[in-house]
Design a protein around this motif. Structure first.
Motif, PDB file in Angstrom:
ATOM      1  N   CYS A 160      20.308   6.141   9.511  1.00 10.18           N
ATOM      2  CA  CYS A 160      19.753   4.927   8.890  1.00 10.18           C
ATOM      3  C   CYS A 160      20.807   3.866   8.602  1.00 10.18           C
ATOM      4  O   CYS A 160      20.503   2.684   8.517  1.00 10.18           O
ATOM      5  CB  CYS A 160      18.997   5.289   7.610  1.00 10.18           C
ATOM      6  SG  CYS A 160      20.052   5.625   6.181  1.00 10.18           S
ATOM      7  N   GLY A 161      22.052   4.270   8.397  1.00 15.33           N
ATOM      8  CA  GLY A 161      23.119   3.315   8.112  1.00 15.33           C
ATOM      9  C   GLY A 161      23.161   2.845   6.667  1.00 15.33           C
ATOM     10  O   GLY A 161      24.084   2.126   6.277  1.00 15.33           O
ATOM     11  N   ALA A 162      22.180   3.255   5.854  1.00 16.56           N
ATOM     12  CA  ALA A 162      22.076   2.694   4.502  1.00 16.56           C
ATOM     13  C   ALA A 162      22.172   3.739   3.391  1.00 16.56           C
ATOM     14  O   ALA A 162      22.423   3.385   2.242  1.00 16.56           O
ATOM     15  CB  ALA A 162      20.747   1.948   4.366  1.00 16.56           C
ATOM     16  N   CYS A 163      21.976   5.010   3.703  1.00 14.60           N
ATOM     17  CA  CYS A 163      21.975   6.035   2.637  1.00 14.60           C
ATOM     18  C   CYS A 163      23.417   6.367   2.221  1.00 14.60           C
ATOM     19  O   CYS A 163      24.381   5.896   2.823  1.00 14.60           O
ATOM     20  CB  CYS A 163      21.232   7.281   3.101  1.00 14.60           C
ATOM     21  SG  CYS A 163      22.140   8.282   4.303  1.00 14.60           S
ATOM     22  N   CYS A 215      25.429   8.038   5.117  1.00 14.15           N
ATOM     23  CA  CYS A 215      25.806   7.077   6.165  1.00 14.15           C
ATOM     24  C   CYS A 215      26.901   6.139   5.685  1.00 14.15           C
ATOM     25  O   CYS A 215      27.868   5.872   6.399  1.00 14.15           O
ATOM     26  CB  CYS A 215      24.585   6.268   6.609  1.00 14.15           C
ATOM     27  SG  CYS A 215      23.462   7.167   7.693  1.00 14.15           S
ATOM     28  N   CYS A 241      22.825  12.108   7.512  1.00 12.08           N
ATOM     29  CA  CYS A 241      21.938  11.026   7.047  1.00 12.08           C
ATOM     30  C   CYS A 241      20.723  11.602   6.306  1.00 12.08           C
ATOM     31  O   CYS A 241      20.078  12.541   6.761  1.00 12.08           O
ATOM     32  CB  CYS A 241      21.458  10.198   8.243  1.00 12.08           C
ATOM     33  SG  CYS A 241      20.222   8.956   7.818  1.00 12.08           S
ATOM     34  N   GLU A 242      20.401  10.996   5.162  1.00  9.40           N
ATOM     35  CA  GLU A 242      19.283  11.494   4.352  1.00  9.40           C
ATOM     36  C   GLU A 242      17.935  11.264   5.032  1.00  9.40           C
ATOM     37  O   GLU A 242      16.947  11.908   4.686  1.00  9.40           O
ATOM     38  CB  GLU A 242      19.315  10.819   2.964  1.00  9.40           C
ATOM     39  CG  GLU A 242      20.511  11.306   2.141  1.00  9.40           C
ATOM     40  CD  GLU A 242      20.803  10.457   0.905  1.00  9.40           C
ATOM     41  OE1 GLU A 242      19.898   9.738   0.457  1.00  9.40           O
ATOM     42  OE2 GLU A 242      21.947  10.523   0.420  1.00  9.40           O
TER      43      GLU A 242
HETATM   44 ZN   LIG Z   1      21.459   7.495   6.452  1.00 13.01          ZN
END
Ligand SMILES: [Zn+2]
Ligand SMILES: [Zn+2]
Length: 365
Positions: free
Chosen positions: A90-93, A96, A104-105
């Motif tokens: 996701c790039g945001a958790c 990440c 990644c969650e």
């Molecule tokens: Zn993530």
């Protein structure tokens, strides 16, 4: 747009070539014309019903090909680029953002749900929803909609057949050794199970300067290939007491590291028992549901067991690194590939993989 895919209509069925429709890529997606795709154990696990996904579904998660179109917000690749596809993150958790995207969650949602995060899919057959988005890509088709995070640009002078398995099996085995375990030069390292992931770990152990590299399997052909690729010792797991034989091969000092790709509790336990003081065992394999490992807690005070997802690597950094080693002749992972010349050969390739006749089957489209 119409395209062909090897569709799994239901768990347990053979793959069947079907004509389907695919959407244009959304803002964070990439449309890839697939040139080659590896077959990996998770594909077989879904087909066998061990890993549940909605059907009909397009599987495949070791794709390589050419970018056909990109969504409005995609910046990392452009039309015409050659790419390898890996897993989506996701790039945001928290994971990440700390550079641990293999953890990644949203990993299950993005890779193993059969659809996008919002429940939609990019694939149709008439009015029927076709599931996909498998490991960020679904590469068992002539076209694939991949999540941007799953797409890694690669040099144009490399054959797609060789590139395909980099995104999952090769990355996982090599990453487990080079990124996650980081063995000091001179280490004693064993690999239990030398399929594609295990052979990649053997190759990586040689790159890392391990002095003793022990390969364990039940297929003679795989042990022979492991020896050619850098294993200093080979053990047929069907013969004798595995833990004792690992101890012997270590020269009596015990293993510094053991990488398990077999997922078999008795093999994991034997590897653990063969560890020397401060030795580490890493579990990479997929164990049958309900498996239990038993350890004496005292033995955990000076030895450890850990797992890893995809070798802890960042694919966008690690895949180019492996290609550099390959160009230097130090990481000949393509030696484990058997090529099948069409998407329609998929059921033959699956059967050969399940029999153990081939290590890494790659379909060239
Ligand atoms: Zn993530
Ligand atoms: Zn895989």
């Amino acid at each position: 747009v119409r395209f062909e895919a090897a569709l799994l209509e239901a768990a347990g069925a053979d793959f069947a070539i079907a004509e389907l429709e695919i959407e244009e890529p959304r803002e964070n997606e990439v449309l890839v014309r697939v040139a080659a795709t590896g077959i990996c154990h998770s594909d077989l696990a879904v087909r066998a019903g061990d890993l549940e996904l909605p059907t009909p579904v397009i599987l495949g998660h070791e794709g390589a090909g050419v970018v056909e179109a990109v969504g409005a917000r995609v910046t990392t690749v452009a039309r015409g680029d050659h790419v390898v596809m890996s897993y989506a993150s996701c790039g945001a958790c928290r994971q990440c953002r700390s550079g641990r995207s293999t953890y990644c969650e949203s990993k299950s949602d993005l890779n193993l749900s059969g659809h996008r995060g919002d429940g939609s899919t990019a694939y149709r057959r008439g009015e029927q929803t076709i599931y996909g988005h498998f490991v960020g890509q679904s590469s068992f088709g002539t076209l694939a909609i991949a999540h941007e995070s799953a797409v890694i640009g690669v040099p144009k002078d490399l054959p797609f057949t060789a590139l395909a398995p980099l995104g999952c099996g090769v990355l996982t085995g090599a990453g487990a050794v080079i990124e996650a375990l980081r063995p000091p030069a001179g280490s004693v390292l064993a690999v239990t199970g030398v399929g594609a992931v295990g052979l990649s770990a053997v190759l990586a152990a040689r790159v890392a300067g391990c002095a003793t590299i022990i390969a364990v399997d039940v297929h003679e052909s795989r042990l022979a290939l492991a020896a050619e690729l850098g294993a200093t010792h080979t053990i047929d797991a069907r013969e004798g007491d595995l833990s004792a034989r690992l101890g012997e091969a270590s020269g009596g000092r015990g293993l510094d590291f053991c990488v398990d790709t077999s997922g078999r509790p008795e093999v994991i336990t034997a590897g653990f028992e063969a560890l020397g003081i401060r030795g580490t065992e890493m579990v990479l394999g997929v164990s049958p549901a309900g498996s239990v490992l038993e350890f004496d807690p005292w033995s955990m005070l000076n030895r450890s067991v850990r797992g890893s997802r995809q070798g802890d690597v960042l694919p966008a950094l690690f895949i180019p690194y492996l290609l550099e080693l390959h160009a230097q002749g130090r990481f000949p992972f393509d030696r484990m590939i058997t090529e099948f010349d069409s998407l329609a050969a998929i059921n033959d390739a699956v059967a050969a993989t399940e029999r153990g006749d081939v290590v890494k089957a790659v379909l060239t489209l």
